[in-house]
Design a protein around this motif. Structure first.
Motif, PDB file in Angstrom:
ATOM      1  N   SER A 273       0.818  -1.215   0.000  1.00 44.59           N
ATOM      2  CA  SER A 273       0.000   0.000   0.000  1.00 44.59           C
ATOM      3  C   SER A 273       0.854   1.269   0.000  1.00 44.59           C
ATOM      4  O   SER A 273       0.394   2.326  -0.436  1.00 44.59           O
ATOM      5  N   PHE A 274       2.100   1.160   0.472  1.00 45.78           N
ATOM      6  CA  PHE A 274       2.977   2.332   0.507  1.00 45.78           C
ATOM      7  C   PHE A 274       4.032   2.298  -0.598  1.00 45.78           C
ATOM      8  O   PHE A 274       4.893   3.190  -0.639  1.00 45.78           O
ATOM      9  N   SER A 275       3.978   1.320  -1.457  1.00 45.32           N
ATOM     10  CA  SER A 275       5.014   1.194  -2.484  1.00 45.32           C
ATOM     11  C   SER A 275       5.015   2.389  -3.435  1.00 45.32           C
ATOM     12  O   SER A 275       6.082   2.907  -3.812  1.00 45.32           O
ATOM     13  N   ALA A 276       3.824   2.845  -3.840  1.00 44.51           N
ATOM     14  CA  ALA A 276       3.760   3.987  -4.762  1.00 44.51           C
ATOM     15  C   ALA A 276       4.329   5.246  -4.118  1.00 44.51           C
ATOM     16  O   ALA A 276       5.075   6.010  -4.748  1.00 44.51           O
ATOM     17  N   GLN A 280       7.583   7.415  -5.268  1.00 46.26           N
ATOM     18  CA  GLN A 280       7.466   8.858  -5.476  1.00 46.26           C
ATOM     19  C   GLN A 280       8.527   9.617  -4.701  1.00 46.26           C
ATOM     20  O   GLN A 280       9.062  10.618  -5.174  1.00 46.26           O
ATOM     21  N   ARG A 281       8.864   9.143  -3.496  1.00 49.28           N
ATOM     22  CA  ARG A 281       9.862   9.813  -2.667  1.00 49.28           C
ATOM     23  C   ARG A 281      11.276   9.277  -2.902  1.00 49.28           C
ATOM     24  O   ARG A 281      12.218   9.713  -2.235  1.00 49.28           O
ATOM     25  N   SER A 282      11.416   8.318  -3.811  1.00 52.15           N
ATOM     26  CA  SER A 282      12.718   7.703  -4.100  1.00 52.15           C
ATOM     27  C   SER A 282      13.329   7.066  -2.848  1.00 52.15           C
ATOM     28  O   SER A 282      14.518   7.188  -2.561  1.00 52.15           O
ATOM     29  N   THR A 318      12.260  10.173   5.885  1.00 45.31           N
ATOM     30  CA  THR A 318      13.419   9.594   5.204  1.00 45.31           C
ATOM     31  C   THR A 318      13.657  10.337   3.888  1.00 45.31           C
ATOM     32  O   THR A 318      12.747  10.403   3.048  1.00 45.31           O
ATOM     33  N   PRO A 319      14.827  10.890   3.665  1.00 45.99           N
ATOM     34  CA  PRO A 319      15.097  11.638   2.428  1.00 45.99           C
ATOM     35  C   PRO A 319      15.249  10.701   1.234  1.00 45.99           C
ATOM     36  O   PRO A 319      15.345   9.473   1.380  1.00 45.99           O
ATOM     37  N   ALA A 320      15.240  11.280   0.059  1.00 39.80           N
ATOM     38  CA  ALA A 320      15.416  10.496  -1.177  1.00 39.80           C
ATOM     39  C   ALA A 320      16.730   9.730  -1.115  1.00 39.80           C
ATOM     40  O   ALA A 320      17.761  10.240  -0.670  1.00 39.80           O
ATOM     41  N   GLY A 321      16.669   8.488  -1.582  1.00 41.11           N
ATOM     42  CA  GLY A 321      17.841   7.628  -1.541  1.00 41.11           C
ATOM     43  C   GLY A 321      17.966   6.837  -0.254  1.00 41.11           C
ATOM     44  O   GLY A 321      18.879   6.004  -0.118  1.00 41.11           O
TER      45      GLY A 321
END
Length: 407
Positions: A273-276, A280-282, A318-321
């Motif tokens: 459910s949170f995969s998308a 989106q947030r990388s 959590t930041p991108a990456g």
């Protein structure tokens, strides 16, 4: 202790004393049978008189009518001395051949009784002083001085009473401190709920007035306004639902529909459910569960909400990456679920307050940065309703790990 039980013990004690006295008399003096019978008669008569006097004083409540425990104890000593005098005087009068010996015995008995009274006064004073300290402490406690304590000296009943008093005072002090915290929290609750309700309601009101007055008539703008109103309505619905669940948790009446379910499937569904949002947030979102972890006795819907809250928070911070990892493993007779991230971590001053309702580290209290601040409080309440516990470990710049156990 019941009066009947006390009376029976009193009677058995007197009979035992008479029997032991006769045995000692026979062993030490080896009297003829006739003298042994006379001694038994004398002891029986004096024991009966003493028992009647003592029981009469007990039944009439004579020893409990004084205004001070000191005088009550002295009254007991005086009664005991008088009975002792009567017993010895009666027996001596019947058995002593010399009048001189009888008078000498009377003088010695008076002296012994006086010494017993003096010693009794001294000992009773040490007891009444400790009781007086308890009385003064109780009065201070009644006046609101909840930090009042009394010294615990000795191991007798008065010391046990002092220890019980200190425990009661400590509990009252803790309850008062908790009550003050609740009063403060109630005041904050009104302000916080008012803030979180007022913002979306003001937005919805402005949108509806603009649409009703015809200020906005472009289809695209109208559609955007309606989407904003729908988002605010959903936010209000979530907030009201959170408040309702907090009320249930506070009342201890959160209904649970527990059944043996697959924790592995629940974790998989949560990640899906949170995969998308993760894409989106990388942010890399992954999970792992021990092969033998299922089944787990739980309310699937409630535990799913706990996982959703923890994963959502982890992705938000959590930041991108970065990476968010959900793991589950067996721990003794229960299971432990961990949600770890590689985000900015949590400040040390925020850690003790994370599970408090309406607490958010961001002082701006923007709903975009953490909702109403009820999610973690509700999550911990759900876990505790299952009989488990929830913890958090974090250092600034090192991410955070939220974990909870289920029995």
């Amino acid at each position: 202790m019941k009066a009947s039980s006390l009376s029976i013990r009193f009677a058995l004690g007197i009979l035992s004393i008479v029997a032991v006295s006769l045995v000692i008399f026979k062993m030490m003096m080896a009297p003829p049978l006739v003298e042994l019978g006379l001694m038994a008669l004398f002891l029986g008569v004096t024991a009966l008189a003493s028992a009647m006097a003592g029981y009469g004083a007990y039944r009439l409540g004579w020893l409990t009518r004084s205004s001070s425990m000191r005088w009550t104890l002295l009254g007991g000593y005086a009664l005991s001395s008088l009975l002792t005098f009567f017993n010895v005087w009666f027996s001596a009068q019947m058995m002593f051949a010399s009048q001189h010996d009888l008078l000498l015995a009377i003088v010695l008995l008076i002296f012994a009784g006086g010494m017993a009274m003096a010693l009794g006064y001294f000992l009773s004073t040490t007891i009444t002083e400790r009781v007086h300290l308890l009385k003064e402490a109780a009065e201070r406690l009644a006046d609101g001085q909840l930090d009042t304590r009394v010294p615990v000296n000795g191991r007798d009943e008065v010391a046990a009473l002092a220890e019980a008093f200190n425990q009661m005072a400590a509990r009252l002090e803790a309850a008062d401190r908790k009550q003050r915290e609740l009063e403060h929290l109630r005041a904050d609750l009104i302000a916080w709920v008012g803030h979180d309700l007022q913002t979306p309601l003001a937005s919805i009101r402005a949108i509806l007035e603009a649409l009703a007055d015809g200020v906005v008539d472009e289809p695209q703008t109208v559609s955007r306004y309606l989407q904003t109103a729908q988002r605010d309505v959903r936010a209000l619905s979530v907030l009201i639902d959170d408040l309702f669940q907090m009320a249930q948790l506070d009342a201890g009446g959160l209904p649970l529909d527990c059944a043996e379910s697959s924790l592995t499937d629940l974790i998989s569904d949560t990640l899906e459910s949170f995969s998308a949002l993760a894409v989106q947030r990388s942010v890399q979102l992954a999970g792992d569960a021990d092969p033998n972890i299922d089944p787990v006795l739980m309310d699937t819907q409630r535990i799913g909400r706990v996982l959703n809250n923890l994963v959502s928070n982890a992705l938000r911070h959590t930041p991108a990456g970065g990476q968010v990892m959900v793991t589950a493993r067996r721990v003794g007779t229960g299971v432990e679920i961990r949600v770890s991230d590689t985000g900015e971590g949590i400040r040390p001053e925020d850690l003790p307050h994370l599970f408090e309702r309406f607490y958010r580290g961001e002082k701006s209290r923007s709903r975009r940065s953490g909702g109403a601040g009820l999610g973690l409080a509700i999550a911990r309440g759900i876990v505790e309703a299952h009989g488990g516990s929830m913890q958090v470990v974090s250092e600034p710049g090192q991410g955070a790990t939220f974990s909870f156990t289920l029995p």
